[in-house]
Design an enzyme around this catalytic site. Structure first.
Site, PDB file in Angstrom:
ATOM      1  N   ALA A  11      10.527  25.957   7.474  1.00  0.00           N
ATOM      2  CA  ALA A  11      11.229  24.980   8.295  1.00  0.00           C
ATOM      3  C   ALA A  11      10.192  24.061   8.925  1.00  0.00           C
ATOM      4  O   ALA A  11       8.990  24.337   8.876  1.00  0.00           O
ATOM      5  CB  ALA A  11      12.051  25.679   9.377  1.00  0.00           C
ATOM      6  N   LYS A  12      10.615  23.004   9.505  1.00  0.00           N
ATOM      7  CA  LYS A  12       9.695  22.109  10.215  1.00  0.00           C
ATOM      8  C   LYS A  12      10.509  21.200  11.115  1.00  0.00           C
ATOM      9  O   LYS A  12      11.683  20.933  10.823  1.00  0.00           O
ATOM     10  CB  LYS A  12       8.906  21.254   9.211  1.00  0.00           C
ATOM     11  CG  LYS A  12       7.610  20.713   9.777  1.00  0.00           C
ATOM     12  CD  LYS A  12       6.509  21.758   9.717  1.00  0.00           C
ATOM     13  CE  LYS A  12       5.229  21.252  10.357  1.00  0.00           C
ATOM     14  NZ  LYS A  12       4.130  22.220  10.128  1.00  0.00           N
TER      15      LYS A  12
END
Ligand code: NAD
Length: 421
Positions: free
Chosen positions: A110-111
């Site tokens: 994720a980011k």
């Protein structure tokens, strides 16, 4: 993987997809699974109203992207930067999926990011931004769902605000919602040096694999911040000879070996390695071409290019930084027989100790630093060996070898779980 794409902002996401496409061919990935892995699972865009010091408020745009969560909750930093784009965040999320899979921790990728310029915001404005952004993305984050961490221009203090905001919304302390926190509120010992220590462990393995002794092996390091300075310190303690280092002001070199302890003291005193009397002044760019056994780029993206790759003299390049090697340079280094330890391997020590932090938070049981470093070593050494084995089997670079390991793992987990409903 090549995180140099981070700077190629116009096509960064396509580039990440192309990297996957190449490896899909190499490992014979099933077409449907390939299509599944080419896209993010979830993309959230939020508008963030922030009260500013002048009494008014301003709107900011933020993102949280979850690429694949077949192996566990999402994991990935939050970036505060004026150049953040949705495509960049999508690419970074995909790369986190591969990094977590390669190091074999039970996280997906994720980011997050907010388009803002923290250098021109007050502490109060930054806190307001962090708290409201956290609140907006709280519908998809949490210790079981997606765990943010620091990235460019986000700090342990900012992680503390994220933890506090999320906890306030739930009515009790939830330290496991974020990693990279200060130790006083559930951060982990050893997190500060984890990236450099992980890098040391894989360099040690590479040296052993190439049959080169560590004692007095010559090391050049570009960048003298968290990753570079601690890499210099740990490598010197291990017996390597650190012959050249640089920071944004310039470099310093000494063929007999720099006294790293004194050099660090000098850096703290003056803010730079330049002017250190235990060595000669060296040109910043020359550091990359310095006569050494191990080169550690630990500063910027895209510094090893088609132009200087033919002049790199190291036998091992350990990418402590994200994306220091351009794709064309990568091919040149590979054809010259130089072993490049790719960023998803060489700097994975940070996310590994972030994983340990999350486990400690969930258990409310904190480990001593020795235990953390031992766990880190086991994971780094295993990832190196698996990468090396794949690279040899396919006759490709360590970067592609690392991708083979990571993508196969994520594909297997995705396939085993099947489709819902
Ligand atoms: P930092 O800000 O602590 O240090 C960066 C260093 O690079 C500073 O010493 C700065 O002077 C130097 N620098 C800047 N421009 C330079 C130039 N032109 N020439 C030489 N040196 C220059 O940052 P950091 O946390 O050490 O991160 C460095 C790299 O490592 C980044 O690519 C980052 O993404 C990567 N990384 C860091 C971590 C971590 O845990 N810190 C984890 C994974 C990856």
């Amino acid at each position: 993987m090549d995180l140099s794409a981070v700077q190629a902002r116009d096509n960064v996401w396509e580039m990440a997809q192309r990297q996957l496409d190449e490896v899909a061919l190499l490992i014979g990935l099933n077409e449907s699974l390939h299509g599944y892995l080419r896209v993010p699972k979830r993309v959230l865009e939020v508008s963030v109203p922030v009260r500013m010091d002048d009494g008014g408020f301003r709107m900011f745009t933020g993102y949280r992207v979850q690429h694949n969560m077949a192996r566990g909750p999402g994991k990935g930093g939050i970036r505060f930067h004026p150049d953040v784009t949705l495509d960049e965040v999508k690419a970074l999320a995909m790369w986190m999926t591969w990094k977590c899979a390669l190091i074999n921790i039970p996280f997906g990728g994720a980011k997050g990011g907010v388009i803002c310029d923290p250098k021109h915001m007050s502490m109060q404005e930054l806190e307001n931004l962090t708290r409201r952004f956290t609140s907006e993305i709280s519908i998809i984050i949490g210790p079981e769902k997606d765990i943010p961490a620091p990235d460019v221009y986000t700090t342990p203090k900012i992680m503390a605000w994220i933890m506090d905001t999320f906890s306030m919304q739930h009515g009790y302390s939830i330290p496991g919602v974020v990693t990279g926190k200060p130790v006083a509120i559930g951060g982990s010992l050893g997190r500060d040096k984890a990236t450099a220590r992980g890098c040391l462990y894989v360099v040690d393995e590479a040296m052993a694999t190439l049959g080169k002794p560590v004692e007095n092996a010559r090391v050049a390091i570009q960048g003298f911040g968290n990753a570079g300075m601690y890499a210099a310190q740990l490598m010197a303690e291990r017996g390597y000879r650190v012959v050249a280092v640089s920071d944004s002001h310039g470099g310093v070199a000494n063929d007999k070996g720099l006294d790293v302890k004194q050099l660090i003291a000098h850096k703290f005193e003056t803010g730079s390695v330049v002017g250190f009397t235990g060595g000669e002044r060296a040109d910043n760019r020359a550091i990359l071409e310095y006569d050494c056994d191990v080169l550690v780029p630990a500063a910027l993206e895209k510094v090893i290019t088609r132009e200087n790759a033919p002049r790199v003299r190291a036998q091992i390049v350990a990418e402590a930084a994200n994306g220091p090697t351009m794709p064309e340079a990568d091919d040149i280094l590979f054809s010259r027989g130089i072993m490049v330890l790719p960023d998803i391997l060489a700097n994975a020590g940070g996310v590994t100790v972030s994983y340990f932090e999350w486990v400690q938070d969930l258990q409310a049981n904190f480990w001593d630093e020795e235990e953390i470093n031992e766990g880190l070593k086991r994971k780094m050494v295993r990832a190196f060996r698996e990468t090396y084995e794949q690279a040899r089997r396919h006759g490709v670079s360590m970067r592609k070898g690392a991708y083979c390991v990571a993508v196969s793992r994520v594909a297997e987990a995705t396939k085993l779980r099947g489709l819902y409903p």
